[in-house]
Design an enzyme around this catalytic site. Structure first.
Site, PDB file in Angstrom:
ATOM      1  N   GLU A  62     -19.778  36.210  60.440  1.00 16.80           N
ATOM      2  CA  GLU A  62     -19.586  36.659  59.066  1.00 16.80           C
ATOM      3  C   GLU A  62     -18.251  36.182  58.501  1.00 16.80           C
ATOM      4  O   GLU A  62     -18.173  35.737  57.346  1.00 16.80           O
ATOM      5  CB  GLU A  62     -19.653  38.189  59.004  1.00 16.80           C
ATOM      6  CG  GLU A  62     -20.989  38.768  59.460  1.00 16.80           C
ATOM      7  CD  GLU A  62     -20.991  39.133  60.938  1.00 16.80           C
ATOM      8  OE1 GLU A  62     -21.644  40.119  61.307  1.00 16.80           O
ATOM      9  OE2 GLU A  62     -20.336  38.412  61.736  1.00 16.80           O
ATOM     10  N   ALA A 177     -39.046  20.498  98.160  1.00 18.06           N
ATOM     11  CA  ALA A 177     -38.382  19.489  98.998  1.00 18.06           C
ATOM     12  C   ALA A 177     -39.338  19.062 100.103  1.00 18.06           C
ATOM     13  O   ALA A 177     -40.312  19.763 100.422  1.00 18.06           O
ATOM     14  CB  ALA A 177     -37.096  20.050  99.604  1.00 18.06           C
ATOM     15  N   LEU A 219     -23.116  21.803  90.060  1.00 20.67           N
ATOM     16  CA  LEU A 219     -23.577  22.958  89.280  1.00 20.67           C
ATOM     17  C   LEU A 219     -22.889  23.073  87.927  1.00 20.67           C
ATOM     18  O   LEU A 219     -22.776  24.165  87.371  1.00 20.67           O
ATOM     19  CB  LEU A 219     -23.398  24.265  90.061  1.00 20.67           C
ATOM     20  CG  LEU A 219     -24.250  24.436  91.309  1.00 20.67           C
ATOM     21  CD1 LEU A 219     -24.069  25.828  91.890  1.00 20.67           C
ATOM     22  CD2 LEU A 219     -25.721  24.168  91.036  1.00 20.67           C
TER      23      LEU A 219
END
Length: 384
Positions: A62, A177, A219
């Site tokens: 805002e 895998a 990561l």
């Protein structure tokens, strides 16, 4: 919520304007955490001004929109404000946004959804009404979108835990895998980039020590633009993470949950930049429930899990996972590692129930979003 929804005025431009505000809110992804992602559109007589929430401690949506209006020479008095979350009513790092709107003299505020923060919870809308500002709520579908953008914030405020999303890349027959552990790359580049976009929207990315030792992952967010890196989290009961692990390297921070936060390897890990948190549970195992609660206390709204089949199974069995994010490659592997080491089950009725939320093609692969029971219960009991 303590406030009541006011009747929605029949204004044909409301839905379009709120949709624009929701698009602005998405620009806060990867920026505003732990604060919610909020977008704001102010519409005046022949002009518009936009804003979205900045970094924690920075201006909220805002205030950004009011600044944009004034910078362009527009007077916000008498304007209509479309905001995707109820304006805050408490002094945190910044003053209350509802006060800023009152001081600006706006005539009407349309909010998509109420703020679940107990420090707000309807007080922002009430103060606007007390000031003589007309307050309306957006149509239900837009409210659902607004809540989805902030699913982690709602989860942390209402349940005291982050929204936990488990990401898996697998073949069509569910293998992550080969038997020897080889997993790069089952899915294509487009799916991997999409996975990085989901990492970006998370406050933390979690893996297990098995993945650290086998793959030495970073990561981090690399394949999409990111201003900040999520916290990297490792579940490592016996503290086997090597100080040279790539996920400990900057930028960003790393946190290791362990049952052994003392010992010969501790100083080396701390010197490498890792923070350690000891959480010993029953039978000397790491307390996963306490870990999730601790991450919430650290301000994590969304937790992105990229782990192996054993940790995946532990999180699923504990009921801590809200959503599965599964990328399926158009290939069959046969024997190999599964998504999660659950079972064997004796009855099909014992299977973990899921609910598909969406299925989308990403490059040559499919992305499946499915809710687990914890996520279903939270979403289904949410107010409209």
């Amino acid at each position: 919520m303590t406030h009541e929804r006011g009747p929605r005025q029949d204004r044909p431009n409301d839905d379009t304007s709120m949709a624009s505000a929701l698009a602005l809110a998405e620009r806060s992804i990867g920026l505003s955490d732990p604060n919610p992602r909020v977008g704001c559109l102010i519409v005046g007589d022949g002009w518009r001004a936009e804003g979205f929430t900045q970094e924690a401690g920075g201006a909220h949506a805002e205030v950004m929109a009011l600044r944009a209006a004034r910078a362009a020479g527009h007077d916000p008095r008498g304007s209509t404000v479309y905001v995707t979350l109820e304006p805050c009513a408490h002094h945190g790092r910044t003053p209350p946004c509802c006060d800023a709107l009152v001081d600006a003299g706006v005539a009407r505020v349309v909010a998509a959804v109420g703020d679940p923060n107990p420090l707000v919870a309807g007080q922002g809308l009430a103060r606007l009404r007390t000031a003589g500002i007309a307050v309306d709520m957006a149509a239900a579908p837009l409210a659902v979108q607004a809540r989805a953008i902030n699913i982690g914030f709602f989860s942390r405020m209402q349940r005291g835990r982050p929204w936990v999303r488990m990401k898996v890349a697998a073949s069509l027959d569910g293998r992550t895998a080969l038997p020897n552990g080889t997993s790069q790359w089952i899915t294509g580049q487009a799916a991997r980039a999409d996975g990085h976009a989901w990492r970006k929207r998370s406050g933390a990315v979690l893996t297990g020590i098995g993945t650290v030792l086998a793959d030495d992952p970073r990561l981090d967010v690399r394949m999409v633009e990111a201003l900040h890196q999520p916290l990297r989290v490792v579940v490592d009961s016996r503290l086997r993470t090597p100080p040279t692990a790539r996920l400990l390297a900057p930028p960003g921070e790393a946190l290791i949950y362990t049952t052994e936060d003392e010992g010969p390897g501790v100083e080396g890990l701390r010197a490498a930049g890792a923070a350690l948190c000891g959480l010993r549970g029953e039978a000397g195992k790491l307390d996963l429930v306490a870990m999730i609660a601790d991450l919430a206390a650290r301000g994590i709204n969304e937790l992105h899990v990229e782990a192996g089949h054993r940790l995946n199974a532990s999180l699923l069995r504990t009921g801590l996972v809200d959503e599965l994010l599964v990328y399926l490659a158009p290939k069959l592997i046969g024997l190999g590692r599964e998504m999660a080491a659950i079972g064997p089950l004796e009855r099909l009725s014992d299977a973990l129930p899921l609910r598909f939320e969406s299925v989308q093609r990403i490059g040559e692969d499919l992305r499946v979003n499915a809710l687990l029971p914890a996520g279903q219960a939270f979403v289904d009991t949410a107010p409209p």
